[in-house]
Every structure is written in structure tokens, then in C-alpha cells.
Design an enzyme around this catalytic site. Structure first.
Site, PDB file in Angstrom:
ATOM      1  N   THR A 210       0.851  -1.194   0.000  1.00 42.92           N
ATOM      2  CA  THR A 210       0.000   0.000   0.000  1.00 42.92           C
ATOM      3  C   THR A 210       0.882   1.239   0.000  1.00 42.92           C
ATOM      4  O   THR A 210       1.906   1.269   0.676  1.00 42.92           O
ATOM      5  CB  THR A 210      -0.931   0.029   1.222  1.00 42.92           C
ATOM      6  OG1 THR A 210      -1.544   1.318   1.329  1.00 42.92           O
ATOM      7  CG2 THR A 210      -0.184  -0.256   2.513  1.00 42.92           C
TER       8      THR A 210
ATOM      9  N   ASP B  56       0.134   2.767   6.037  1.00 44.06           N
ATOM     10  CA  ASP B  56      -0.776   2.733   7.178  1.00 44.06           C
ATOM     11  C   ASP B  56      -0.799   1.374   7.873  1.00 44.06           C
ATOM     12  O   ASP B  56      -1.724   1.062   8.616  1.00 44.06           O
ATOM     13  CB  ASP B  56      -2.200   3.117   6.752  1.00 44.06           C
ATOM     14  CG  ASP B  56      -2.766   2.201   5.668  1.00 44.06           C
ATOM     15  OD1 ASP B  56      -2.007   1.396   5.102  1.00 44.06           O
ATOM     16  OD2 ASP B  56      -3.971   2.310   5.389  1.00 44.06           O
TER      17      ASP B  56
ATOM     18  N   TYR C 145      -4.173  10.332  -8.748  1.00 49.03           N
ATOM     19  CA  TYR C 145      -3.666   8.981  -8.929  1.00 49.03           C
ATOM     20  C   TYR C 145      -2.235   8.907  -9.440  1.00 49.03           C
ATOM     21  O   TYR C 145      -1.672   7.809  -9.505  1.00 49.03           O
ATOM     22  CB  TYR C 145      -4.604   8.182  -9.839  1.00 49.03           C
ATOM     23  CG  TYR C 145      -5.860   7.781  -9.101  1.00 49.03           C
ATOM     24  CD1 TYR C 145      -5.876   6.662  -8.281  1.00 49.03           C
ATOM     25  CD2 TYR C 145      -7.005   8.558  -9.182  1.00 49.03           C
ATOM     26  CE1 TYR C 145      -7.013   6.309  -7.581  1.00 49.03           C
ATOM     27  CE2 TYR C 145      -8.148   8.214  -8.484  1.00 49.03           C
ATOM     28  CZ  TYR C 145      -8.147   7.084  -7.684  1.00 49.03           C
ATOM     29  OH  TYR C 145      -9.265   6.741  -6.977  1.00 49.03           O
TER      30      TYR C 145
END
Length: 322
Positions: free
Chosen positions: A125, A129, A255
Site C-alpha cells: 500500500t 498505514d 492517482y
């Protein structure tokens, strides 16, 4: 020989393909056979198990995105859906499921683990996180893309002495915003832990103007402004421009933060974690989450530092080349 299925889940991260290539390269060393699952968890439910082509997969190592695709699959919360997924994994003789993804993907892995499936998680990711690792796979590449974009915006702001408010991804994790702010020497960051009202932000800009007469860079984390009675970014800009001579430009990087060619450090970390996942599977260690621990600053006495020797890299040579 153990048969492992690998999927990528949730938001794509640019170094996921490097993980897939590394799995293919070193699977035989650990007596493992690899199959890919297309389209994340949905692929398990739809029985989309494919045998990878070795030569093709080896060419993916430097490509962004995920060549086996990803998807959101909230249906995994349904017990009957999970039962079908477990049945499909058994029908394909899968010994271990490897999940490359973020926090939501890990929760899906936990559900399947409780249904008797052996799982291994890799932190794929951009958001960083995942608390069990210092750096997630894809974070460094995303951070570099953000830093490069800020540099380009800064040159424009300097030319006109304007203020830029730049939205940074990260969902509920502020690492991309904080690290990008440190790297680019941004003037102000807005996060839940460093928050300013429109009035306070204008006061902060006025303070910065005492030493900075050109472009001012403000970074703010996504999913903050405009929520829970907090003004929107447009309201921030409207207030600042109505109460000062500042011209404020809003920038949403979007993005482009998830794309980009993987950085060397991202690829190295991906390789290290992938190889470790294979090692754990070979040692029958399951239901584990892989991570790296390397975020600390140290100091040594002058004489000690001068007499220290660089560490041997024999362990890395043995892992990847012998």
C-alpha cells in the site's frame, strides 16, 4: 512441494509486480509452486486461479501497478461467500494464501484464517498505514512521485509569489504528507495532528511571509478538510483571499501518486519481504504479517564510528544469488 496462491488486493501499489516476480524467481528454492489469483479476493470467489508464465512474470519486476489486477470485494464479509472461497482454495490444492495489500486486505486474510486457511500478509500500500512495518511496499515510490510534483508546483509558485495548497493521499495515515513535507521543506502541513482553522492558517502564512517572499507550499492530508464540520479547501482559500492579498492555488495530485516506476529501495524492500515470506512458508510458519523495522536515528562516539566496519552482505548474497 507446497502450492501457494498469491493475490494483490485493495489499492494498487507500484511495487506489487516486483513481489510477484520475486516469488516466481525464488519459489523453487523453497520447494514451493506458485499460482496467481486474478482480481484480488474476488478472484478466489470466481475461481480465477492461473499458472504464471515464468518468462513473462520475470519481466514485471520494474513495472508499476499489479499485472494480476486488484479489486474491492466487501462480499467477503458474507459467511456463505467465504465458504465458497474456502472451497475453491481447497479444490485448487492451495496450501497457503499470500495476500499483498493494506489494512483492509489484512482483515480479509484474518477472516479466511479463521476459516482454516493458512495465510501470509505482505504490506502492499502506498499509504504506509500498516503499523507492523516501518515502510510498506509502494510507499517510497509514491513519496518520490509526490516530492517531484511538489518541486514542479513550487517553481511556479515562486515565479508568481503565490500560495499552493496541495492535497496528499494517505487515507487516515499522514506519513506521505509528513515525509513529503520534510523532504521538500514545505512551509505548512495540515493533518489531524497539525491542524489550523482558516483564521489560524492565514496567521501562519503571514508569519511565513516575514522570511519567505516567494512561493508558499501548504500540504494537507486527504479526507480531512470538508469533513466533520471542518471547512472545505475551497472555503479555506476563499477566507485567505478575502482577508489578504494572497492568491491561493489548489492542487490535487490524485492517482499519479499510485503510479510511477518503482524506486530501488521499494524494490529491495519488496524482495526482502517476499523472500522472507517464502522462508516462513517453508518452515511451516503461517498466519503471519511480514514487515521491516528500519526507521531510527542513531549516534556513536567519534572514535567508535571511525573504527566501525561495514556489515557483511553474505546473508543477502546467499538468499538471492546462491
Amino acid at each position: 512441494m507446497k502450492k501457494i496462491a498469491i493475490l494483490t488486493s485493495g489499492g494498487d501499489a507500484s511495487t506489487m509486480n516486483k513481489c510477484l516476480s520475486t516469488f516466481i524467481t525464488y519459489a523453487s528454492k523453497y520447494n514451493c509452486e506458485v499460482v496467481f489469483v486474478k482480481n484480488g479476493y474476488k478472484g478466489i470467489y470466481d475461481n480465477e486461479f492461473v499458472k504464471p508464465d515464468y518468462t513473462e512474470t520475470k519481466s514485471w519486476w520494474s513495472l508499476p501497478g499489479t499485472k494480476i489486477y486488484s479489486s474491492r470485494f466487501p462480499e467477503i464479509l458474507d459467511e456463505q461467500v467465504r465458504k465458497q472461497m474456502v472451497d475453491n482454495l481447497h479444490k485448487n490444492s492451495i496450501d497457503t494464501l499470500v495476500v499483498i495489500g493494506g489494512d483492509g486486505s489484512y482483515k480479509g486474510a484474518r477472516l479466511l484464517s479463521k476459516s482454516g486457511i493458512k495465510v501470509i500478509g505482505l504490506p502492499g500500500t502506498i499509504d504506509n498505514d500498516i503499523a507492523s512495518t516501518s515502510y510498506s511496499i509502494g510507499f517510497d515510490t509514491s513519496l518520490n512521485a509526490i516530492v517531484n510534483s511538489i518541486k514542479e508546483i513550487k517553481s511556479c509558485m515562486d515565479s508568481h509569489a503565490n500560495v499552493a495548497m496541495i492535497e496528499i493521499m494517505g487515507r487516515h495515515c499522514i506519513d506521505l504528507t509528513v515525509f513529503a513535507g520534510i523532504a521538500t521543506e514545505a512551509d505548512i502541513i495540515i493533518t489531524p495532528e497539525s491542524f489550523y482553522t482558516p483564521q489560524q492558517l492565514l496567521a501562519k502564512i503571514n508569519e511565513k511571509r516575514k522570511t519567505n517572499s516567494r512561493g508558499i507550499i501548504i500540504l494537507y492530508v486527504e479526507l480531512l478538510l470538508g469533513t466533520e464540520n471542518i471547512p472545505t479547501v475551497e472555503e479555506y482559500i476563499k477566507y485567505i483571499q478575502a482577508n489578504s492579498k494572497e492568491l491561493v492555488k489548489k492542487n490535487i495530485l490524485g492517482y499519479l501518486q499510485r503510479g510511477g516506476n518503482p524506486t530501488a529501495m521499494d524494490m529491495i524492500r519488496a524482495s526482502l519481504m517476499t523472500e522472507h515470506a517464502l522462508k516462513m512458508i517453508s518452515e511451516n510458519q503461517y498466519n503471519k504479517i511480514i514487515g521491516v523495522d528500519e526507521f531510527k536515528v542513531v549516534s556513536y562516539d567519534l572514535e567508535t564510528a571511525i573504527n566501525m566496519k561495514n556489515p557483511s552482505r553474505k546473508d543477502l548474497i546467499d538468499k538471492f544469488f546462491n
